[in-house]
Design a protein around this motif. Sequence first.
Motif, PDB file in Angstrom:
ATOM      1  N   ALA A  45       0.821  -1.212   0.000  1.00 28.46           N
ATOM      2  CA  ALA A  45       0.000   0.000   0.000  1.00 28.46           C
ATOM      3  C   ALA A  45       0.853   1.259   0.000  1.00 28.46           C
ATOM      4  N   HIS A  46       1.967   1.221   0.732  1.00 26.07           N
ATOM      5  CA  HIS A  46       2.876   2.374   0.746  1.00 26.07           C
ATOM      6  C   HIS A  46       3.401   2.661  -0.661  1.00 26.07           C
ATOM      7  N   ALA A  47       3.716   1.601  -1.388  1.00 30.34           N
ATOM      8  CA  ALA A  47       4.224   1.789  -2.748  1.00 30.34           C
ATOM      9  C   ALA A  47       3.124   2.309  -3.677  1.00 30.34           C
ATOM     10  N   LEU A  48       1.926   1.742  -3.560  1.00 29.52           N
ATOM     11  CA  LEU A  48       0.822   2.144  -4.426  1.00 29.52           C
ATOM     12  C   LEU A  48       0.329   3.545  -4.109  1.00 29.52           C
ATOM     13  N   ALA A  49       0.578   4.012  -2.882  1.00 31.82           N
ATOM     14  CA  ALA A  49       0.131   5.353  -2.498  1.00 31.82           C
ATOM     15  C   ALA A  49       0.797   6.436  -3.333  1.00 31.82           C
ATOM     16  N   LEU A  50       1.924   6.115  -3.957  1.00 30.82           N
ATOM     17  CA  LEU A  50       2.613   7.093  -4.809  1.00 30.82           C
ATOM     18  C   LEU A  50       1.811   7.391  -6.068  1.00 30.82           C
ATOM     19  N   VAL A  51       0.971   6.439  -6.477  1.00 30.24           N
ATOM     20  CA  VAL A  51       0.206   6.633  -7.717  1.00 30.24           C
ATOM     21  C   VAL A  51      -1.290   6.426  -7.512  1.00 30.24           C
ATOM     22  N   GLY A  52      -1.700   5.988  -6.314  1.00 25.93           N
ATOM     23  CA  GLY A  52      -3.100   5.671  -6.076  1.00 25.93           C
ATOM     24  C   GLY A  52      -3.722   6.536  -5.004  1.00 25.93           C
ATOM     25  N   ASP A  53      -4.970   6.218  -4.681  1.00 25.62           N
ATOM     26  CA  ASP A  53      -5.735   6.976  -3.695  1.00 25.62           C
ATOM     27  C   ASP A  53      -5.455   6.434  -2.303  1.00 25.62           C
ATOM     28  N   ARG A  54      -4.894   7.232  -1.422  1.00 22.14           N
ATOM     29  CA  ARG A  54      -4.510   6.791  -0.084  1.00 22.14           C
ATOM     30  C   ARG A  54      -5.723   6.360   0.748  1.00 22.14           C
ATOM     31  N   ALA A  55      -6.823   7.092   0.604  1.00 29.94           N
ATOM     32  CA  ALA A  55      -8.009   6.766   1.398  1.00 29.94           C
ATOM     33  C   ALA A  55      -8.552   5.381   1.038  1.00 29.94           C
ATOM     34  N   SER A  56      -8.564   5.068  -0.239  1.00 32.39           N
ATOM     35  CA  SER A  56      -9.051   3.763  -0.677  1.00 32.39           C
ATOM     36  C   SER A  56      -8.145   2.644  -0.160  1.00 32.39           C
ATOM     37  N   LEU A  57      -6.844   2.876  -0.217  1.00 30.67           N
ATOM     38  CA  LEU A  57      -5.891   1.886   0.281  1.00 30.67           C
ATOM     39  C   LEU A  57      -6.070   1.671   1.780  1.00 30.67           C
ATOM     40  N   ALA A  58      -6.287   2.757   2.509  1.00 32.45           N
ATOM     41  CA  ALA A  58      -6.464   2.655   3.957  1.00 32.45           C
ATOM     42  C   ALA A  58      -7.723   1.872   4.296  1.00 32.45           C
ATOM     43  N   ARG A  59      -8.813   2.102   3.551  1.00 34.70           N
ATOM     44  CA  ARG A  59     -10.064   1.380   3.807  1.00 34.70           C
ATOM     45  C   ARG A  59      -9.884  -0.117   3.545  1.00 34.70           C
ATOM     46  N   ALA A  60      -9.145  -0.446   2.509  1.00 35.17           N
ATOM     47  CA  ALA A  60      -8.915  -1.855   2.189  1.00 35.17           C
ATOM     48  C   ALA A  60      -8.141  -2.544   3.313  1.00 35.17           C
ATOM     49  N   LEU A  61      -7.151  -1.850   3.848  1.00 36.42           N
ATOM     50  CA  LEU A  61      -6.361  -2.437   4.933  1.00 36.42           C
ATOM     51  C   LEU A  61      -7.158  -2.520   6.228  1.00 36.42           C
ATOM     52  N   ASP A  62      -8.051  -1.569   6.455  1.00 37.87           N
ATOM     53  CA  ASP A  62      -8.853  -1.562   7.683  1.00 37.87           C
ATOM     54  C   ASP A  62      -9.737  -2.805   7.786  1.00 37.87           C
ATOM     55  N   GLY A  63     -10.153  -3.341   6.657  1.00 39.25           N
ATOM     56  CA  GLY A  63     -11.041  -4.499   6.685  1.00 39.25           C
ATOM     57  C   GLY A  63     -10.328  -5.836   6.716  1.00 39.25           C
ATOM     58  N   PHE A  64      -9.001  -5.810   6.700  1.00 41.32           N
ATOM     59  CA  PHE A  64      -8.249  -7.064   6.590  1.00 41.32           C
ATOM     60  C   PHE A  64      -8.520  -8.020   7.744  1.00 41.32           C
TER      61      PHE A  64
END
Length: 210
Positions: A45-64
């Motif tokens: 997620a840290h790597a994808l945050a450079l090109v993606g939406d941080r909020a969406s990545l955070a929500r995905a991790l929150d549900g893990f």
Amino acid sequence: SFDYGPFRFLPWLDPSFTAAYFDHGGLYAFGRQSSAVLWNLQQLAHALALVGDRASLARALDGFERETQAALRTRFLHRLGVEPQTEMSDHELLDTAAQVLQLGQLPYDRFFFDWYGGAAATTRADEGRFGRLYRSAWFAPLWTLLLDRAPLRPSVLDDPYFVGDSPVSMCNDATVGAWTPIAEQDDWSAFHVLIGRVRALGVRLGNRPG
């Protein structure tokens, strides 16, 4: 996240069990696998945050963690061959089983074999090889919960496999026993027999063949 190196199936439930002989700190011990996967996803997620939406990545991790526990309950109930109930009662069954099996060091494959079908398996479990252990005090909390569970696939309980004396095992003794003839004589017959039994069990349990 699976490491295609040293691996082994659990002989009994042991959160500290570490298959990799070089993992001296137990980083990938059985009980740490969920957190290890989450850590890997966080780095992705840290790597994808450079090109993606941080909020969406955070929500995905929150549900893990929530989704992991739900999937674990679903697979445990399926492997045990019992109908699900409420989330709370399913969690109690899984949690109690984890405590009892870890305390008693009961072979993992034996437990699922003897108790497949829950309440419908009571007689088979009581009269089987481990009947005395099941009647002991340490197993009593789990016995009570299993009596409250209806079988998921009643027709399977009369299958010759469950009428037999022992389960299919992929623990170390079984896999080494199949590998030794391959290494020494290029003889794959024991390997094919073992894999055939595992696949046949999967079909009985309602898993997709292949």
